[in-house]
Write a protein that holds these residues in place. Structure first.
Motif, short mmCIF file in Angstrom:
data_model
loop_
_atom_site.label_atom_id
_atom_site.label_comp_id
_atom_site.label_asym_id
_atom_site.label_seq_id
_atom_site.Cartn_x
_atom_site.Cartn_y
_atom_site.Cartn_z
N LEU A 37 15.91 7.11 2.95
CA LEU A 37 15.82 6.20 4.10
C LEU A 37 14.48 5.49 4.16
O LEU A 37 14.37 4.38 4.68
CB LEU A 37 16.02 6.97 5.41
CG LEU A 37 17.44 7.25 5.89
CD1 LEU A 37 17.38 7.95 7.24
CD2 LEU A 37 18.26 5.98 5.99
N THR A 38 13.44 6.11 3.64
CA THR A 38 12.10 5.54 3.73
C THR A 38 11.83 4.48 2.65
O THR A 38 10.75 3.89 2.63
CB THR A 38 11.03 6.63 3.62
OG1 THR A 38 11.07 7.22 2.30
CG2 THR A 38 11.24 7.72 4.66
N LYS A 39 12.79 4.26 1.75
CA LYS A 39 12.63 3.30 0.66
C LYS A 39 11.35 3.58 -0.12
O LYS A 39 10.41 2.77 -0.15
CB LYS A 39 12.63 1.87 1.18
CG LYS A 39 13.92 1.44 1.86
CD LYS A 39 13.89 -0.04 2.23
CE LYS A 39 15.21 -0.48 2.83
NZ LYS A 39 15.21 -1.93 3.17
N PRO A 40 11.28 4.72 -0.80
CA PRO A 40 10.02 5.13 -1.46
C PRO A 40 9.51 4.15 -2.51
O PRO A 40 8.29 4.02 -2.68
CB PRO A 40 10.37 6.49 -2.07
CG PRO A 40 11.87 6.56 -2.08
CD PRO A 40 12.33 5.74 -0.94
N ARG A 41 10.40 3.44 -3.20
CA ARG A 41 9.91 2.48 -4.20
C ARG A 41 9.19 1.32 -3.54
O ARG A 41 8.16 0.85 -4.04
CB ARG A 41 11.07 1.99 -5.07
CG ARG A 41 11.55 3.01 -6.08
CD ARG A 41 12.51 2.41 -7.06
NE ARG A 41 13.75 1.96 -6.42
CZ ARG A 41 14.75 1.38 -7.05
NH1 ARG A 41 14.67 1.15 -8.34
NH2 ARG A 41 15.84 1.01 -6.40
N VAL A 42 9.73 0.84 -2.43
CA VAL A 42 9.05 -0.22 -1.69
C VAL A 42 7.75 0.30 -1.10
O VAL A 42 6.73 -0.39 -1.08
CB VAL A 42 9.97 -0.76 -0.57
CG1 VAL A 42 9.24 -1.78 0.29
CG2 VAL A 42 11.24 -1.37 -1.16
N MET A 43 7.78 1.54 -0.63
CA MET A 43 6.60 2.15 -0.02
C MET A 43 5.44 2.21 -1.00
O MET A 43 4.27 2.09 -0.60
CB MET A 43 6.93 3.56 0.48
CG MET A 43 5.80 4.21 1.26
SD MET A 43 6.08 5.98 1.52
CE MET A 43 7.61 5.95 2.47
N THR A 44 5.72 2.38 -2.27
CA THR A 44 4.66 2.48 -3.28
C THR A 44 3.76 1.25 -3.26
O THR A 44 2.53 1.35 -3.26
CB THR A 44 5.27 2.67 -4.68
OG1 THR A 44 6.08 3.84 -4.69
CG2 THR A 44 4.17 2.79 -5.73
N LEU A 45 4.38 0.07 -3.26
CA LEU A 45 3.60 -1.17 -3.25
C LEU A 45 2.87 -1.35 -1.92
O LEU A 45 1.74 -1.83 -1.89
CB LEU A 45 4.52 -2.36 -3.52
CG LEU A 45 3.85 -3.71 -3.80
CD1 LEU A 45 2.88 -3.58 -4.96
CD2 LEU A 45 4.89 -4.78 -4.07
N VAL A 46 3.51 -0.96 -0.84
CA VAL A 46 2.88 -1.05 0.48
C VAL A 46 1.62 -0.20 0.53
O VAL A 46 0.55 -0.66 0.95
CB VAL A 46 3.87 -0.60 1.58
CG1 VAL A 46 3.15 -0.40 2.91
CG2 VAL A 46 5.00 -1.60 1.74
N VAL A 47 1.73 1.04 0.09
CA VAL A 47 0.59 1.96 0.11
C VAL A 47 -0.51 1.46 -0.82
O VAL A 47 -1.70 1.51 -0.49
CB VAL A 47 1.04 3.38 -0.28
CG1 VAL A 47 -0.16 4.28 -0.54
CG2 VAL A 47 1.92 3.97 0.82
#
Length: 299
Positions: free
Chosen positions: A19-29
Motif C-alpha cells: 500500500l505504501t508504494k515502496p518503489r515510488v517511496m525510494t525516489l521520494v526518500v
C-alpha cells in the motif's frame, strides 16, 4: 434479504507494505535526503534519520490513500490489478485507517522532532497528492500529471526545511526540476500503457489527445526542465562537478525525449524509445541529485 458481504482474511504485512508504494517511496526518500544533505546546516544523525523516516512514512500514507480511493480503477488496469485492494486481500476501511494513521503520525513527529516549517510542507505534500491529484484532477483532466506532479516535487523542499527551518533558491530549483521532469517521465510510461488508462476511464494525455500531441508535449516540457536542471551551476549554487554531470545527463535525456517527440509510427517496435526514456528518466534524477551532493562535499 441481502446476503452479507464475505469477510476478507486478515491482510498480510506485505499487503500493508505494498500500500505504501515502496518503489515510488525510494525516489521520494532519495530526493529528500539529497535536499537535506546539500543544506547549509548539518543535522544530528538522529534528527536526520527521524526526518527521513517522517518523509518515508508520509509518502507511504499518500500511496495508501491513493490506492484506497482508486481501488475501482486499479481493478481494471493490468499493472495495478494485483494490488491488495483490487485483488481482494484487504478491506478498504483498513487501507483508509492505515493511510490516515501514517499521515498524521509523520506530520506530528516531524513537527515535534524537527520544526514546524518542515511539518507544514510535509502535510501539504500529502494533502496535495491525495486531494488535488488523486481526488480532483486524475479522473477529470489530461493535465492531471502536470499539476499533480507538484506532489512528487515536495521532498527536496522538505529535506532542506528539516535542516534549516526555511527555504531558499536551491531547493526551489530542485522542486521545479522534479515538477518539470514529471510530465515527460510519466507520459513516456502512459504511451505504452495507454490501453490500461483508456479501459479505466482515466483521461491521460495519450488517451484524450493522442500519441502525436503527447510526444510533442514530452519534447516541450524537456526544454524548461533542462534549463532548470543546469541552472544551479551558472547561478553559483553548485560547482563544476554538478555542472558537468547535469549538462551531460540532461543532454542525453533531451536526446531520448527528442527521439520520442519526432516519432510518427510505433508499428512493430513495442514502444522501445518510450520505454528507454521512461527507464532513463528514473536513473537521471538519481544521478543529478547525487551529483549535487557530491559537488557540495568536494567544494
Amino acid at each position: 434479504m441481502t446476503p452479507a458481504a464475505p469477510l476478507l482474511p486478515p491482510a498480510d504485512w506485505r499487503d500493508f507494505l505494498a500500500l505504501t508504494k515502496p518503489r515510488v517511496m525510494t525516489l521520494v526518500v532519495y530526493t529528500a535526503l539529497c535536499g537535506m544533505l546539500v543544506a547549509p546546516v548539518s543535522l544530528h544523525p538522529v534528527l536526520g534519520f527521524t526526518a527521513i523516516l517522517c518523509i518515508a512514512v508520509a509518502a507511504g500514507a499518500a500511496g495508501a490513500l491513493n490506492q484506497w480511493y482508486e481501488s475501482d480503477i486499479d481493478a481494471v488496469m493490468k499493472r495495478t490489478a494485483q494490488r491488495p485492494l483490487p485483488a481482494g486481500r484487504m478491506d478498504r476501511q483498513a487501507a483508509l485507517h492505515f493511510g490516515v494513521g501514517l499521515g498524521v503520525f509523520s506530520v506530528i513527529l516531524m513537527g515535534l522532532a524537527l520544526n514546524i516549517a518542515a511539518a507544514a510542507i510535509l502535510a501539504i505534500s500529502i494533502l496535495f497528492y491525495v486531494l488535488i491529484y488523486t481526488v480532483w484532477l486524475k479522473r477529470r483532466t489530461p493535465q492531471n500529471i502536470v499539476i499533480g506532479g507538484a506532489a512528487g516535487a515536495f521532498p527536496p523542499l522538505i529535506g532542506w526545511a528539516a535542516a534549516t527551518g526555511q527555504l531558499a533558491l536551491l531547493p526551489v530549483l530542485l522542486f521545479l526540476l522534479v515538477f518539470l521532469w514529471t510530465p515527460p517521465h510519466f507520459w513516456a510510461l502512459a504511451l505504452f500503457v495507454k490501453i490500461d488508462y483508456a479501459n479505466a476511464g482515466v483521461p491521460m494525455l495519450p488517451v484524450v489527445a493522442g500519441e502525436k500531441v503527447t510526444r510533442q508535449q514530452i519534447g516541450l516540457y524537456t526544454i524548461p526542465m533542462a534549463f532548470v536542471a543546469i541552472a544551479p551551476w551558472p547561478l553559483g549554487l553548485a560547482g563544476p562537478v554538478y555542472g558537468a554531470v547535469s549538462i551531460l545527463t540532461t543532454g542525453w535525456f533531451a536526446l531520448l525525449a527528442l527521439r520520442v517527440a519526432v516519432r510518427t509510427t510505433t508499428d512493430g517496435d513495442k514502444m522501445l524509445p518510450e520505454k528507454a526514456l521512461f527507464k532513463y528518466s528514473i536513473l537521471y534524477l538519481f544521478v543529478v541529485f547525487g551529483a549535487l551532493v557530491v559537488d557540495r562535499w568536494v567544494a
